[in-house]
Structures are given as C-alpha cells and as structure tokens.
Design an enzyme around this catalytic site. Structure first.
Site, short mmCIF file in Angstrom:
data_model
loop_
_atom_site.label_atom_id
_atom_site.label_comp_id
_atom_site.label_asym_id
_atom_site.label_seq_id
_atom_site.Cartn_x
_atom_site.Cartn_y
_atom_site.Cartn_z
CE LYS A 73 -4.43 -1.53 1.79
NZ LYS A 73 -5.49 -1.29 2.76
CE LYS B 249 -6.52 -8.07 -1.40
NZ LYS B 249 -7.24 -7.62 -0.29
CE LYS C 268 -14.31 -2.85 0.70
NZ LYS C 268 -13.68 -2.79 2.03
P1 AMP Z 1 -11.27 -5.20 3.01
O1 AMP Z 1 -12.03 -5.01 1.75
O2 AMP Z 1 -9.78 -5.15 2.79
O3 AMP Z 1 -11.73 -4.35 4.15
O4 AMP Z 1 -11.53 -6.72 3.45
C1 AMP Z 1 -12.61 -7.12 4.25
C2 AMP Z 1 -12.65 -8.63 4.40
O5 AMP Z 1 -12.83 -9.25 3.13
C3 AMP Z 1 -11.36 -9.22 4.97
O6 AMP Z 1 -11.70 -10.33 5.78
C4 AMP Z 1 -10.62 -9.68 3.75
O7 AMP Z 1 -9.71 -10.72 4.01
C5 AMP Z 1 -11.77 -10.17 2.88
N1 AMP Z 1 -11.42 -10.08 1.46
C6 AMP Z 1 -11.08 -8.96 0.78
N2 AMP Z 1 -10.84 -9.24 -0.52
C7 AMP Z 1 -11.03 -10.59 -0.65
C8 AMP Z 1 -10.93 -11.48 -1.75
N3 AMP Z 1 -10.59 -11.06 -2.97
N4 AMP Z 1 -11.21 -12.79 -1.54
C9 AMP Z 1 -11.58 -13.24 -0.30
N5 AMP Z 1 -11.68 -12.44 0.77
C10 AMP Z 1 -11.41 -11.13 0.61
#
Ligand code: AMP
Ligand code: TRP
Length: 332
Positions: A113, A196, A199
């Site tokens: 990041k 992956k 967002k």
């Molecule tokens: P974030 O969007 O980074 O706040 O992630 C929120 C939750 O979603 C966390 O538990 C991440 O590990 C999970 N997560 C985010 N992106 C993925 C993805 N591409 N596949 C599976 N889990 C995800």
C-alpha cells in the site's frame, strides 16, 4: 477459550463478491454459534487513499446495510463502527509499546500500500496492524473470520497478545485464531488471475460489487478474462488462473465440488459457462442489492443499529480496558 468472534471491513468502497465470499458469508453462520462483533473499521479506512467526509459517511451506512442484507442479524450480533468505541484507539496506542518495529517492517500489506515512496506513507498505515490487533484483543476474541490476505496481520495480533501476556506473566489476552474458508479465502480479480479482487483496483471490471445491476454482472462476467484452451479439464486448471477462479466462484456459490463443476461444464462451451455463472451470481447478489437499497432509505434505522451496537461493544471494551490498565500499573 472466550467463544467470541470479531471481524471487520473497511468502509473504503463498495463491498464486493470477494468480501462476501471470503468474510461475510462465514460471519452469517458463526453468529448463531458465538457471541459476535462485526465492526465497520472506519479508523482503518483513513490510513490510505482518504475519502471525502461525505463519501466516508455514505460508505459507512452502505456497509451496515450490506452486513444486514447479507444476513447479519443485529439482534444476534453486535454491529458498530470502530471510531465510536474509544477503546480501539486507546488500546492501539498501548499495544504499540509492546510491538517491536521490526515486526511491523515485515508486513507485506504496508509494503504494497505504501508503494515506492515509503517516506510519504502515513504513520497510521504503518501502525495499521497494531490497530487491527487492538480491535481483536480488546474483546478478547477467540475467532477472527477473514480472507486469506489477513493471515499475516492475524499472526502479528497473536504475537502481540503473547508478548503482553509473557511480559506480565498472565494469560490475559486470548490468542486469537484465524478462520478462513477453504475455497473462498482468496477470490481473484476478473481481469488478472494473479491479483485478488479488491475495492482499490482501478478497473470496475475486475470485481463484482454487491450493488451491481443484473445487466452489469452479465457484462462483467462476459468480459472476464479466460484463456484459449478448450474445455474444463480438471487436471489443467491449476495453471489456468483466470478460469480456475471463475470455476471456484461457481463452486462456492453452488456448493458443488470443483471437479463436479468441471465435469458439468465440459459438456458445453465457455459462453454457456459464463451465462450459467452470471445467472448464479445474480441469484445471490440481486436479493442482497435490493435489500441494501431498501435499507438505505432509512438512515435513521441504520444509525440506531450502530448506536445500539456501539453501546454494547463499549460495555465490554471499557470493562476490559480497565483490567488492561490495571495490569500495566496505571492508577485509575
Ligand atoms: P477489506 O475489503 O480489505 O476491508 O476486506 C474485508 C474482508 O474481506 C477481509 O476479511 C478480507 O480478508 C476479505 N477479502 C477482501 N478481498 C477478498 C478477496 N478477494 N477474496 C476473499 N476475501 C477477501
Ligand atoms: N484489516 C482488515 C481488512 O482490511 C480489516 C480489519 C480491521 C479487521 N480490523 C480487523 C478484520 C479485525 C478482522 C479483525 O480486511
């Protein structure tokens, strides 16, 4: 053993299929078994790529609505935002004193990041994992259901808990365990099978958002990258990153084994598979999307849920914070 579940999502954008399959879907099952806290981690959301205040506010409401629409029941689980319970920031400051910077220097998410100019990255981004450890340890949570990208942060939270416990020769903090789902722990981008679904990916076509219309889902799946190899031979899938991601999504959503999906799809062509996949995604996403739209009509209700959640969370947090301060030797 505390039997407490804690997890959270940053309100930094729209929730996508990766968030749903990797995290929220397992929360829905866990809330029936354990005392669960599902947080909207707004303090984490300002550590990088800051939003306008109005956007952040709107994302927070959208995230509460998405939690509920996906099946988190505010009567069973505590839904709240991180900044409304002061113990998170307080404990983060305190735990920072038990965290060697060498540990933080190993964090790959910071490296990703912060980009090439680390001098410009915020202190908040650097200490992000300490705040995350504080989120979990504050409630002495046992289980943390997340996607696979959070493994390193969870390891750090465990190390911090152990460092504190060892220093004071107490078993105060519960050493938390990560819960990841086998096949949904890392849903990949629809445009690039090596990164992956996220967002922050600039391409809207890399992800399916929970608020995508049915037409847009069809378009995104239609444009999803595949390869020129014919068929769905199970044995070659590992080397075919993009198609194996699509099959994986199909398998998770349909609860069919990957080899069963391949066997079924081998009878048809890619166009047919993409149509089936889009239909399947729509069958899951569209009721969630409609529920979110409905819930967002009543911000007052959503706000009330956050307030009630914060009150319940703060009770536990302030009780534990007092004990922690006492252990450290602060006179209160
Ligand atoms: P974030 O969007 O980074 O706040 O992630 C929120 C939750 O979603 C966390 O538990 C991440 O590990 C999970 N997560 C985010 N992106 C993925 C993805 N591409 N596949 C599976 N889990 C995800
Ligand atoms: N870092 C997590 C993510 O980006 C979000 C998060 C913050 C979290 N605090 C947490 C997840 C505590 C689980 C537990 O996905």
């Amino acid at each position: 053993m505390s039997n407490i579940v804690f997890s959270g999502i940053q309100p930094s954008g729209t929730i996508h299929l990766g968030n749903y399959l990797g995290a929220i879907k397992q929360w829905v099952d866990l809330q029936d078994k354990y005392k669960s806290l599902f947080c909207i981690v707004d303090l984490h959301a300002i550590t990088a790529n800051k939003l306008l205040a109005s956007e952040l506010k709107s994302n927070i409401f959208k995230t509460v609505a998405a939690y509920i629409a996906c099946g988190i029941d505010p009567e069973k689980s505590i839904i709240f935002s991180q900044s409304t319970v002061s113990g998170h920031a307080e404990l983060s400051g305190l735990l920072g004193c038990y965290t060697p910077v060498g540990w933080l220097n190993r964090m790959t998410q910071f490296k990703d990041k912060a980009g090439s100019d680390k001098q410009k990255a915020s202190l908040g981004l650097y200490s992000y994992p300490v705040l995350m450890a504080a989120d979990i340890l504050l409630y002495r949570a046992q289980y943390v259901p997340v996607g696979d990208d959070q493994k390193q942060h969870l390891e750090l939270a465990r190390d911090i808990a152990l460092a504190f416990n060892n220093y004071y020769k107490l078993d105060y903090f519960v050493v938390p365990e990560i819960l990841v789902l086998d096949h949904a722990s890392r849903i990949m981008s629809l445009r690039d099978g090596t990164s992956k679904m996220s967002k922050s990916d600039p391409s809207e076509y890399s992800r399916i958002n929970l608020d995508d219309t049915d037409d847009l889902i069809v378009k995104k799946i239609g444009k999803a990258k595949t390869d020129s190899i014919l068929g769905f031979d199970f044995t070659t899938l590992k080397c075919r990153l993009e198609i194996s991601n699509l099959i994986n999504i199909y398998s998770v959503l349909s609860s069919l084994d990957v080899d069963k999906v391949c066997e079924e799809m081998s009878k048809h062509n890619m166009k047919h598979f993409k149509k089936e996949l889009a239909d399947l995604i729509i069958s899951v996403i569209s009721p969630i999307r409609e529920k979110v739209i409905d819930l967002l009509r009543d911000r007052f209700y959503l706000h009330e849920i956050l307030e009630k959640g914060a009150k319940k969370a703060a009770e536990v947090a302030s009780h534990n914070m007092k004990e922690i301060k006492d252990i450290v030797g602060f006179v209160q």
